[in-house]
Design a protein around this motif. Sequence first.
Motif, mmCIF file in Angstrom:
data_model
loop_
_atom_site.group_PDB
_atom_site.id
_atom_site.type_symbol
_atom_site.label_atom_id
_atom_site.label_comp_id
_atom_site.label_asym_id
_atom_site.label_seq_id
_atom_site.Cartn_x
_atom_site.Cartn_y
_atom_site.Cartn_z
ATOM 1 N N ASP A 172 7.332 -1.672 -10.800
ATOM 2 C CA ASP A 172 8.507 -0.975 -11.316
ATOM 3 C C ASP A 172 9.702 -1.161 -10.409
ATOM 4 O O ASP A 172 9.603 -1.181 -9.198
ATOM 5 N N GLU B 46 10.320 -3.303 -0.745
ATOM 6 C CA GLU B 46 9.604 -3.408 -2.019
ATOM 7 C C GLU B 46 8.473 -2.376 -2.063
ATOM 8 O O GLU B 46 8.302 -1.666 -3.060
ATOM 9 N N GLN C 174 8.075 1.139 -4.332
ATOM 10 C CA GLN C 174 7.005 1.258 -5.326
ATOM 11 C C GLN C 174 6.687 2.727 -5.569
ATOM 12 O O GLN C 174 6.524 3.160 -6.706
ATOM 13 N N HIS D 91 12.366 -7.208 3.462
ATOM 14 C CA HIS D 91 12.405 -7.303 1.997
ATOM 15 C C HIS D 91 11.092 -6.774 1.409
ATOM 16 O O HIS D 91 11.088 -5.956 0.471
ATOM 17 N N LEU E 22 14.067 -5.600 -8.115
ATOM 18 C CA LEU E 22 15.400 -6.141 -8.341
ATOM 19 C C LEU E 22 15.315 -7.596 -8.738
ATOM 20 O O LEU E 22 14.436 -8.315 -8.295
ATOM 21 N N ALA F 295 20.784 -3.911 -1.750
ATOM 22 C CA ALA F 295 20.731 -2.969 -2.882
ATOM 23 C C ALA F 295 19.744 -1.838 -2.596
ATOM 24 O O ALA F 295 20.011 -0.663 -2.886
ATOM 25 N N ARG F 296 18.599 -2.194 -2.028
ATOM 26 C CA ARG F 296 17.617 -1.159 -1.692
ATOM 27 C C ARG F 296 18.182 -0.189 -0.654
ATOM 28 O O ARG F 296 17.997 1.033 -0.763
ATOM 29 N N LEU G 292 -0.170 -4.410 -5.217
ATOM 30 C CA LEU G 292 0.461 -5.628 -4.725
ATOM 31 C C LEU G 292 -0.557 -6.660 -4.297
ATOM 32 O O LEU G 292 -0.452 -7.836 -4.622
ATOM 33 N N ASP H 177 18.861 -8.244 -2.499
ATOM 34 C CA ASP H 177 17.814 -7.234 -2.726
ATOM 35 C C ASP H 177 17.810 -6.181 -1.625
ATOM 36 O O ASP H 177 17.774 -4.982 -1.892
#
Lengths: 545, 545
Positions: free
Chosen positions: A21, B416, B420, B412, A24, B204-205, B144, B201
């Motif tokens: 979910d 991620e 999650q 990165h 990006l 943005a996070r 993952l 990415d």
Amino acid sequence: MRAAARAEEHRNGAPAGPDADGRLPLGDDRSHRKQGGQRPHLSIGRGPVEGGAAVEVHANVGDRDAGGGDRRRQDGVAGRVRVDGTGRHHAHAEGERQHDAQRQQALSDQASEQESEHRHPWPSPDYTEVVRRTVAGWPARNRLLGWASRAARPDRGVIPVDRPEIILAPGPTPIPPEVLLAQGSPLVYHRGPGFGGLMRDVTARLRTLYRAERARILLLTASGTGGLESAIQNCFSPGDEVFVPLAGFFAERWARLADAFRLTVHPLEEEWGTRLDPDRVADALARDPGIKGVLLTHSETSTGVIQPVRELARVSREAGAMVLVDVVSSLGAVPFAFDEWGIDVAIGGSQKALSASPGISFVAISDRAWGAAQGAENPRFYFDWREYQRFAELPDPENPWTPAISVMQGLHAALELYFQDGVDAALLRHQRLSRAVKEGVRALGLDLFGEGLDDNWTVTAIRAPEGISADTICDRIRSDLGVVLAPGQGPLKGKVFRIGHFGYVSELDIIRGLAALEMTLERLDHPVKRGAAVAAAEQVFQEAH
Amino acid sequence: MRAAARAEEHRNGAPAGPDADGRLPLGDDRSHRKQGGQRPHLSIGRGPVEGGAAVEVHANVGDRDAGGGDRRRQDGVAGRVRVDGTGRHHAHAEGERQHDAQRQQALSDQASEQESEHRHPWPSPDYTEVVRRTVAGWPARNRLLGWASRAARPDRGVIPVDRPEIILAPGPTPIPPEVLLAQGSPLVYHRGPGFGGLMRDVTARLRTLYRAERARILLLTASGTGGLESAIQNCFSPGDEVFVPLAGFFAERWARLADAFRLTVHPLEEEWGTRLDPDRVADALARDPGIKGVLLTHSETSTGVIQPVRELARVSREAGAMVLVDVVSSLGAVPFAFDEWGIDVAIGGSQKALSASPGISFVAISDRAWGAAQGAENPRFYFDWREYQRFAELPDPENPWTPAISVMQGLHAALELYFQDGVDAALLRHQRLSRAVKEGVRALGLDLFGEGLDDNWTVTAIRAPEGISADTICDRIRSDLGVVLAPGQGPLKGKVFRIGHFGYVSELDIIRGLAALEMTLERLDHPVKRGAAVAAAEQVFQEAH
């Protein structure tokens, strides 16, 4: 999903599975791949390769179209292969195979030539057979992971596969798998015996590489530029006069950096691509007796030129100035001797010839520079050498701030690999790979850029052919074949492209890079004799075998 | 080879095979392991665990022995578990198991309490069941790598095994395997779409995490200290006045940094461990109307105190000053809202709550701070925000200098993973782990240090028992059991030790850390009820289940 997009995702370290979910989108696919374009049939041409003779290559006349600051060297046209301006070359075979003893002799002769011409301490007199055996690739590393051989991959023709890009740019360089494993291992805590051991090992290895017996060696978490800034901050006070000979992008970075910290910069403006003339530097220094420091760039990565730092350092010291050298892209690839050459500060980086990841810069500091650092009034905190030294002297050495631990673990492994073969082997490898690239490019009829080509073992700058932008070549070889070259910088933008050949690069890495260049030029409608560059490189490798 | 030496070698990333030529010795083994000492039999005591009730823990009276700057909080003694000064606690079970709906209600109640007390935007109204289910560990990550479960390891009793140290220090924190894989993967070249995608990415996070809609966000290759220096260099000119409330080591670092760059520092000197009083700060600011910036430390890692940045920022802005906040060890672990709180600069780091490797610092910059950066006269080059912003605006964003690419790849992956589960789940996890540590330590009769314990979710500072140096505890737990805690800094040296519980830390990581503490204290002849700390932590986890 298109292969290029998949490859990009792979490079980003993203998982192979379906998105979770909120993931990006990865950036636009700016691939320049020509959809549905014709696929040229690849056939390796038969080049003028003649046996495995110990042929030496010294050539410069390919530089005939030498506008934009390029000047011809009158020396160095020696050896047994001549390359004319058309890129054709003529080899004089001396026999099918020489005995080991003969080859050893040839190496020694060459060493003597180097010695007399450059007076640098390389190769050392006691280098051994291992140099000859390991210089081509990295076979010694097989001891480390137990790789006896790698299985050949099936030939998939020109069908692209999802794999990381092939980096033939002048840094960062490809990373050996052992280094990747080390930097991907659980972190060592940065205070205590584990990290202290890492720092001790890394510092000791760097000391050997610097040829610096007494210098202080500090490890900073920063790019090379950060290491350079540390030198400006710690050695000088606002208003101090420094001299900067300018002949490329990285020399100009020194000047911008010094200017940012309010030093008074005396430039010597030479055209990009110039190999600096120590006499001209001496003359300039004589005109400004107040100069406190000379800022040099060993490997001018923007032009490929290795500057004669030994001689430049001599005239600088004679003028009473401290000598600061950017060795970020040279240390480990070309000869260097901190003590013998009388260097005061030499700034290196983890991501060039040493094949570690970027993120650590290291600085060697002479007693004189250390003395200067005690009184320098430039403001500093993060890069304050005194703090770093204080922590480096702990029983278990530390960094004052939390260091880039994983990069340090990788650098440790990278130095371990480097010293398996040793410095002599590494330097010889860089020399040979450089020759192969230059011969290969000339065989395609392209002209090289920059002076002193015989000494420029780190990166080769190549003039784009008439009517094709160098940037287009870089874009196309990357999008079509996944090979990363570097475009021209500053006044060379669009005019030259650059191939890096230092660090973790083997003979076959060069071969595939040259093949990619052949195919790319042909796709850009530049006439190419297929396989010519590869054949020329093979000749260099075969004669050295 | 002794196990400790082998473990050290493993931590150094050294090969397992025999030495190659010229391998340097790894540092001395400074293990404090007691050779031949008695091995205490480990038995888990039966603690006062009573079912899985939704018990809340709010306690502060363990702070009774509060010399050295500790002051009692009069609020916060609420909830259904009381812990008295002896470390004993009394749970009021409310039933064997609550329904999900009841638990959900309890969470909502708690959220409302938080909301009314702190007025921060967490938890957001729409957090869902996934928060409850994933907050304990990191089960979502199993998606993952496809880990359904891990095989249990055989019980080897107290026999040490060769494994990396268990880091329970306040940063760097343990690194998830997915992040290790990412940072151990072949490098993405730092100019082009691959790295550009990474930067997009990550930025943005971080923007989501900062809660900063319009702020510029820059990524620097440096420790957190480098990020702080960038703020001082870019926002100020020599002589500018800044205000720094001092209540611990990291606040003092702000002051030293500002002083190094010739700013005029107005300190407010509070004792270490103080949770700053916004009114006192407002009064101090009123006395110095020329103050241009206030330098705050969100998580004062030396004392464990989370400072009330929201309120401190409000009074600072009312006084007309810019607000710069060190969020290196807080971002991602405790609530933060850049826009809503009116922050001008917030400096974070990769190696704390986000669980990536150290080497990247990031800076969020308001329009006001960006304006200040255009006119600031402090010298700068490597950390010049204007250069970073120029490269960040390229179609494929870049760094001006070669960045720590491998660390970026890891960051990165770490973001991620973090997203999650989401921010709400991560904050709730930090809150719960913090409670478990504090309850566990109190159950051993030890006293906590620092004010505002209910809010201090990143690190817990613990007073060493009478007659035992805190440094001895840190040394012994590390050499005997491979657990890394942090010693006290500055005036707290020898008096407190610190347990970090942020980042990649699960319930059972806390449990084993507390068990190690129990065993270590007993070996140091401090009376311990075996299993008491573990039982207290279990109670916190069970009631939240």
